[in-house]
Motif scaffolding. Sequence first.
Motif, short mmCIF file in Angstrom:
data_model
loop_
_atom_site.label_atom_id
_atom_site.label_comp_id
_atom_site.label_asym_id
_atom_site.label_seq_id
_atom_site.Cartn_x
_atom_site.Cartn_y
_atom_site.Cartn_z
N GLN A 131 0.82 -1.21 0.00
CA GLN A 131 0.00 0.00 0.00
C GLN A 131 0.85 1.26 0.00
OE1 GLN A 131 -3.25 -0.28 -0.45
NE2 GLN A 131 -2.99 -2.52 -0.38
N GLN A 132 2.12 1.15 0.38
CA GLN A 132 3.01 2.31 0.46
C GLN A 132 4.45 1.83 0.45
OE1 GLN A 132 1.67 3.85 4.27
NE2 GLN A 132 3.35 2.87 5.35
N VAL A 133 5.35 2.78 0.26
CA VAL A 133 6.79 2.52 0.30
C VAL A 133 7.42 3.52 1.26
CG1 VAL A 133 8.94 2.55 -1.01
CG2 VAL A 133 6.87 1.61 -2.05
N GLN A 134 8.29 3.05 2.12
CA GLN A 134 8.95 3.93 3.07
C GLN A 134 10.35 4.32 2.59
OE1 GLN A 134 8.78 1.90 6.96
NE2 GLN A 134 7.41 3.53 7.61
N THR A 135 10.82 5.45 3.10
CA THR A 135 12.21 5.81 2.88
C THR A 135 13.07 5.05 3.89
OG1 THR A 135 12.20 7.64 4.46
CG2 THR A 135 11.51 8.14 2.20
N ARG A 136 14.36 5.13 3.70
CA ARG A 136 15.26 4.60 4.72
C ARG A 136 15.16 5.48 5.97
NH1 ARG A 136 20.87 2.96 1.54
NH2 ARG A 136 19.94 1.38 0.17
N LYS A 184 17.28 7.81 0.18
CA LYS A 184 16.98 6.63 -0.62
C LYS A 184 15.73 5.93 -0.09
CE LYS A 184 21.62 5.64 -2.34
NZ LYS A 184 21.21 5.93 -3.74
N LEU A 185 15.05 5.25 -0.98
CA LEU A 185 13.89 4.47 -0.58
C LEU A 185 14.35 3.15 0.04
CD1 LEU A 185 11.58 4.98 -3.70
CD2 LEU A 185 11.66 6.31 -1.59
N ASN A 186 13.52 2.61 0.91
CA ASN A 186 13.83 1.33 1.53
C ASN A 186 13.40 0.21 0.58
OD1 ASN A 186 14.28 -0.86 3.13
ND2 ASN A 186 12.98 -0.19 4.83
N THR A 187 14.35 -0.29 -0.19
CA THR A 187 14.06 -1.34 -1.18
C THR A 187 14.42 -2.72 -0.67
OG1 THR A 187 16.24 -1.03 -2.22
CG2 THR A 187 14.42 0.30 -3.06
#
Length: 318
Positions: A183-188, A204-207
């Motif tokens: 449902q969403q993407v968090q940053t680091r 950066k995004l938390n991949t």
Amino acid sequence: MQDKTKQRKPLIKKGPLKTFLFFLAFSAFVWIFVQFSKQYSEVVGFPITYINIPKDKIILGDSPSSLELRLRDNGINIAFRKIFPKKLAIDISETTEDGNKLIYDLEKQKQAILTQLKIDYEDVNFLQEDLKINFEQRMVKKLPIVPDIELGFSVGYSALEGIKLEPDSVTLSGPKNILDTLQQVQTRSLRINNISKDVQGSIKLNTSNFERLTFYREEVNYSLRTDKFTEGKAVIPVELINVPENLNVVIFPKEVTVFYQVSLQHFDKINPSGFKVVADFKKASNSDGYLLAQIVKKPQLVNNVRLNEQKIQFIIKR
């Protein structure tokens, strides 16, 4: 009788043998050189790598791994190309889509291919018209980005608004069964301390844990407006709501003090009418004669709002 040591005579003298072997090797060298100097027409295979693959596509393993060309060249060059074949980069952005295949027109891309292989235009023929590259379409989904940024302000300072991300969403592609769960993407994670002025930067995004997904971007910019804050207060009447028509309810206190924080530049813009405090009589059944006051409205420019008194005593008059 004298003993004489008998010496064997070589059948072939060393001098003539060396001469014979030299001329034999020289003749072989000349013959090989002549043969390799001749022009030949041979099929040579070149290994393929695929570049510029769209993020919404996966090149399948059964796609062509080499391209065979018929070359006209001397034997030395042909042998060298067979032993040390140069890798050929196939640019997927130059293909056209046909069902579940990508079509790479070899004739249209002939110049690009020959430039990579360093072959003259007239010395090569294709054995096929095109390359048919098998691919799988990946699901694409756009998700909001949530900042995982912890803020620590210097004394007297606070944020004018929430932290902003640019862009505030990211496009992903990958298997449908994985994307459907997101449902969403968090940053680091990031911690910023002692903030006393506007801040900005990139994060950066938390991949992690998303190895099977492709992120169309992996970094975003963040910004935060900061100002020096002061505390203000306002006396606000308590509004009693949801009282049955047949009841006469009296509350005490009738007013409460609201404390809030506001930036110095906006301090004079705050009006008490921007606040609203209510006490809900529906919640009186288990309250032991008390209601809890709640702030249901406040100006957008204030934060850290609180009441000096939350408990509101009520009496039902007969």
